[in-house]
Design a protein around this motif. Structure first.
Motif, PDB file in Angstrom:
ATOM      1  N   VAL A  29     -24.930   3.890   5.180  1.00  0.00           N
ATOM      2  CA  VAL A  29     -24.185   3.024   6.105  1.00  0.00           C
ATOM      3  C   VAL A  29     -22.992   2.387   5.395  1.00  0.00           C
ATOM      4  O   VAL A  29     -21.927   2.213   5.994  1.00  0.00           O
ATOM      5  N   MET A  30     -23.127   2.062   4.124  1.00  0.00           N
ATOM      6  CA  MET A  30     -21.991   1.517   3.373  1.00  0.00           C
ATOM      7  C   MET A  30     -20.878   2.560   3.252  1.00  0.00           C
ATOM      8  O   MET A  30     -19.696   2.231   3.313  1.00  0.00           O
ATOM      9  N   SER A  31     -21.243   3.815   3.108  1.00  0.00           N
ATOM     10  CA  SER A  31     -20.252   4.885   3.055  1.00  0.00           C
ATOM     11  C   SER A  31     -19.525   5.010   4.394  1.00  0.00           C
ATOM     12  O   SER A  31     -18.311   5.228   4.436  1.00  0.00           O
ATOM     13  N   ALA A  32     -20.250   4.836   5.480  1.00  0.00           N
ATOM     14  CA  ALA A  32     -19.628   4.870   6.811  1.00  0.00           C
ATOM     15  C   ALA A  32     -18.670   3.689   6.981  1.00  0.00           C
ATOM     16  O   ALA A  32     -17.577   3.835   7.537  1.00  0.00           O
ATOM     17  N   VAL A  33     -19.060   2.524   6.491  1.00  0.00           N
ATOM     18  CA  VAL A  33     -18.176   1.358   6.516  1.00  0.00           C
ATOM     19  C   VAL A  33     -16.919   1.666   5.704  1.00  0.00           C
ATOM     20  O   VAL A  33     -15.793   1.393   6.131  1.00  0.00           O
ATOM     21  N   GLY A  34     -17.095   2.268   4.537  1.00  0.00           N
ATOM     22  CA  GLY A  34     -15.956   2.652   3.705  1.00  0.00           C
ATOM     23  C   GLY A  34     -15.020   3.598   4.421  1.00  0.00           C
ATOM     24  O   GLY A  34     -13.792   3.491   4.303  1.00  0.00           O
ATOM     25  N   GLY A  35     -15.582   4.533   5.173  1.00  0.00           N
ATOM     26  CA  GLY A  35     -14.755   5.464   5.942  1.00  0.00           C
ATOM     27  C   GLY A  35     -13.898   4.748   6.975  1.00  0.00           C
ATOM     28  O   GLY A  35     -12.725   5.075   7.162  1.00  0.00           O
ATOM     29  N   ILE A  36     -14.476   3.767   7.645  1.00  0.00           N
ATOM     30  CA  ILE A  36     -13.729   2.966   8.628  1.00  0.00           C
ATOM     31  C   ILE A  36     -12.576   2.239   7.942  1.00  0.00           C
ATOM     32  O   ILE A  36     -11.438   2.259   8.407  1.00  0.00           O
ATOM     33  N   LEU A  37     -12.878   1.595   6.812  1.00  0.00           N
ATOM     34  CA  LEU A  37     -11.865   0.802   6.125  1.00  0.00           C
ATOM     35  C   LEU A  37     -10.791   1.674   5.474  1.00  0.00           C
ATOM     36  O   LEU A  37      -9.613   1.314   5.446  1.00  0.00           O
ATOM     37  N   GLU A  38     -11.200   2.829   4.996  1.00  0.00           N
ATOM     38  CA  GLU A  38     -10.243   3.777   4.414  1.00  0.00           C
ATOM     39  C   GLU A  38      -9.245   4.224   5.486  1.00  0.00           C
ATOM     40  O   GLU A  38      -8.029   4.227   5.276  1.00  0.00           O
ATOM     41  N   SER A  39      -9.766   4.582   6.645  1.00  0.00           N
ATOM     42  CA  SER A  39      -8.921   5.017   7.761  1.00  0.00           C
ATOM     43  C   SER A  39      -7.984   3.900   8.211  1.00  0.00           C
ATOM     44  O   SER A  39      -6.796   4.124   8.460  1.00  0.00           O
ATOM     45  N   SER A  40      -8.507   2.700   8.312  1.00  0.00           N
ATOM     46  CA  SER A  40      -7.706   1.556   8.727  1.00  0.00           C
ATOM     47  C   SER A  40      -6.586   1.270   7.727  1.00  0.00           C
ATOM     48  O   SER A  40      -5.458   0.958   8.113  1.00  0.00           O
ATOM     49  N   THR A  41      -6.877   1.396   6.450  1.00  0.00           N
ATOM     50  CA  THR A  41      -5.874   1.164   5.410  1.00  0.00           C
ATOM     51  C   THR A  41      -4.768   2.200   5.497  1.00  0.00           C
ATOM     52  O   THR A  41      -3.578   1.869   5.411  1.00  0.00           O
ATOM     53  N   ARG A  42      -5.132   3.444   5.704  1.00  0.00           N
ATOM     54  CA  ARG A  42      -4.117   4.503   5.841  1.00  0.00           C
ATOM     55  C   ARG A  42      -3.227   4.255   7.063  1.00  0.00           C
ATOM     56  O   ARG A  42      -2.013   4.460   7.013  1.00  0.00           O
ATOM     57  N   LEU A  43      -3.841   3.824   8.154  1.00  0.00           N
ATOM     58  CA  LEU A  43      -3.076   3.522   9.372  1.00  0.00           C
ATOM     59  C   LEU A  43      -2.117   2.368   9.108  1.00  0.00           C
ATOM     60  O   LEU A  43      -0.968   2.384   9.557  1.00  0.00           O
ATOM     61  N   ARG A  44      -2.569   1.372   8.378  1.00  0.00           N
ATOM     62  CA  ARG A  44      -1.728   0.222   8.035  1.00  0.00           C
ATOM     63  C   ARG A  44      -0.495   0.687   7.253  1.00  0.00           C
ATOM     64  O   ARG A  44       0.614   0.226   7.497  1.00  0.00           O
ATOM     65  N   ILE A  45      -0.696   1.625   6.327  1.00  0.00           N
ATOM     66  CA  ILE A  45       0.411   2.126   5.511  1.00  0.00           C
ATOM     67  C   ILE A  45       1.327   3.037   6.327  1.00  0.00           C
ATOM     68  O   ILE A  45       2.549   2.905   6.278  1.00  0.00           O
ATOM     69  N   SER A  46       0.757   3.943   7.087  1.00  0.00           N
ATOM     70  CA  SER A  46       1.571   4.954   7.760  1.00  0.00           C
ATOM     71  C   SER A  46       2.295   4.444   8.998  1.00  0.00           C
ATOM     72  O   SER A  46       3.444   4.810   9.230  1.00  0.00           O
ATOM     73  N   ASN A  47       1.648   3.601   9.783  1.00  0.00           N
ATOM     74  CA  ASN A  47       2.224   3.227  11.080  1.00  0.00           C
ATOM     75  C   ASN A  47       2.504   1.743  11.260  1.00  0.00           C
ATOM     76  O   ASN A  47       3.555   1.364  11.744  1.00  0.00           O
ATOM     77  N   GLN A  48       1.540   0.914  10.900  1.00  0.00           N
ATOM     78  CA  GLN A  48       1.620  -0.494  11.275  1.00  0.00           C
ATOM     79  C   GLN A  48       2.595  -1.308  10.440  1.00  0.00           C
ATOM     80  O   GLN A  48       3.236  -2.211  10.938  1.00  0.00           O
ATOM     81  N   LYS A  49       2.647  -1.029   9.127  1.00  0.00           N
ATOM     82  CA  LYS A  49       3.533  -1.750   8.214  1.00  0.00           C
ATOM     83  C   LYS A  49       3.268  -3.255   8.261  1.00  0.00           C
ATOM     84  O   LYS A  49       4.173  -4.077   8.249  1.00  0.00           O
ATOM     85  N   LYS A  50       1.981  -3.602   8.328  1.00  0.00           N
ATOM     86  CA  LYS A  50       1.542  -4.998   8.367  1.00  0.00           C
ATOM     87  C   LYS A  50       0.335  -5.163   7.460  1.00  0.00           C
ATOM     88  O   LYS A  50      -0.398  -4.211   7.213  1.00  0.00           O
ATOM     89  N   ASP A  51       0.099  -6.404   7.016  1.00  0.00           N
ATOM     90  CA  ASP A  51      -1.117  -6.665   6.255  1.00  0.00           C
ATOM     91  C   ASP A  51      -2.296  -6.816   7.225  1.00  0.00           C
ATOM     92  O   ASP A  51      -2.127  -6.731   8.442  1.00  0.00           O
ATOM     93  N   ALA A  52      -3.458  -7.039   6.684  1.00  0.00           N
ATOM     94  CA  ALA A  52      -4.662  -7.100   7.515  1.00  0.00           C
ATOM     95  C   ALA A  52      -4.643  -8.260   8.505  1.00  0.00           C
ATOM     96  O   ALA A  52      -5.286  -8.190   9.553  1.00  0.00           O
ATOM     97  N   SER A  53      -3.891  -9.298   8.215  1.00  0.00           N
ATOM     98  CA  SER A  53      -3.814 -10.436   9.140  1.00  0.00           C
ATOM     99  C   SER A  53      -2.784 -10.214  10.242  1.00  0.00           C
ATOM    100  O   SER A  53      -2.657 -11.025  11.140  1.00  0.00           O
ATOM    101  N   GLY A  54      -2.028  -9.114  10.149  1.00  0.00           N
ATOM    102  CA  GLY A  54      -1.015  -8.809  11.160  1.00  0.00           C
ATOM    103  C   GLY A  54       0.392  -9.213  10.761  1.00  0.00           C
ATOM    104  O   GLY A  54       1.340  -9.013  11.513  1.00  0.00           O
ATOM    105  N   GLN A  55       0.544  -9.756   9.559  1.00  0.00           N
ATOM    106  CA  GLN A  55       1.856 -10.182   9.063  1.00  0.00           C
ATOM    107  C   GLN A  55       2.675  -8.958   8.665  1.00  0.00           C
ATOM    108  O   GLN A  55       2.215  -8.141   7.869  1.00  0.00           O
TER     109      GLN A  55
END
Length: 148
Positions: A29-55
């Motif tokens: 389950v921790m590996s699955a959590v890591g997969g979610i966070l890994e994907s979210s981090t990549r999305l933040r870099i590729s598309n969102q251009k924001k930090d985790a708080s939305g800044q």
């Protein structure tokens, strides 16, 4: 008057035993959590251009924009994306009790924390949406264990 009720608790006992075994090693389950966070981090870099708080991240400096110009006058890449090495390096490592998400690129820390000459552009962290996704994953996982 005395009333005695007996019940066979074998099915419940089996479920509790199964739950106990699953809870002793949370690595899947921790590996699955890591997969979610890994994907979210990549999305933040590729598309969102924001930090985790939305800044929103600071824009690129003029000197960086000049360095990224190609022969046709366009700009190669975008914020935190030049050739995609940082984004491809995002990974996670899970254990029975934790998960770590990050990058092995030497310059990742400079982007995350900033330097004297460069503003921080934090790409790691948990957003509100990340917390919700992880909570949903854990709910599904626990429901699956209890329901079996």
């Amino acid at each position: 008057m005395r009333l005695i009720i007996t019940a066979d608790l074998t099915p419940i006992s089996e479920r509790l035993t199964n739950l106990s075994k699953q809870m002793s090693d949370l690595k899947p389950v921790m590996s699955a959590v890591g997969g979610i966070l890994e994907s979210s981090t990549r999305l933040r870099i590729s598309n969102q251009k924001k930090d985790a708080s939305g800044q929103k991240w600071a824009a690129l400096s003029e000197s960086t924009l000049r360095a990224k110009r190609n022969k046709k006058g366009g700009v190669r890449g975008s914020l935190l994306v030049n050739r995609g090495m940082l984004m491809r390096s995002i990974t996670h490592a899970a254990s029975a009790r934790s998960v770590i998400v990050g990058s092995n690129m030497a310059y990742a820390r400079f982007h995350q924390e900033g330097t004297q000459n460069m503003p921080a552009r934090p790409f790691l962290g948990l957003s509100k949406h990340d917390y919700e996704d992880v909570a949903d994953l854990l709910d599904d996982w626990l429901n699956g264990l209890i329901g079996n």
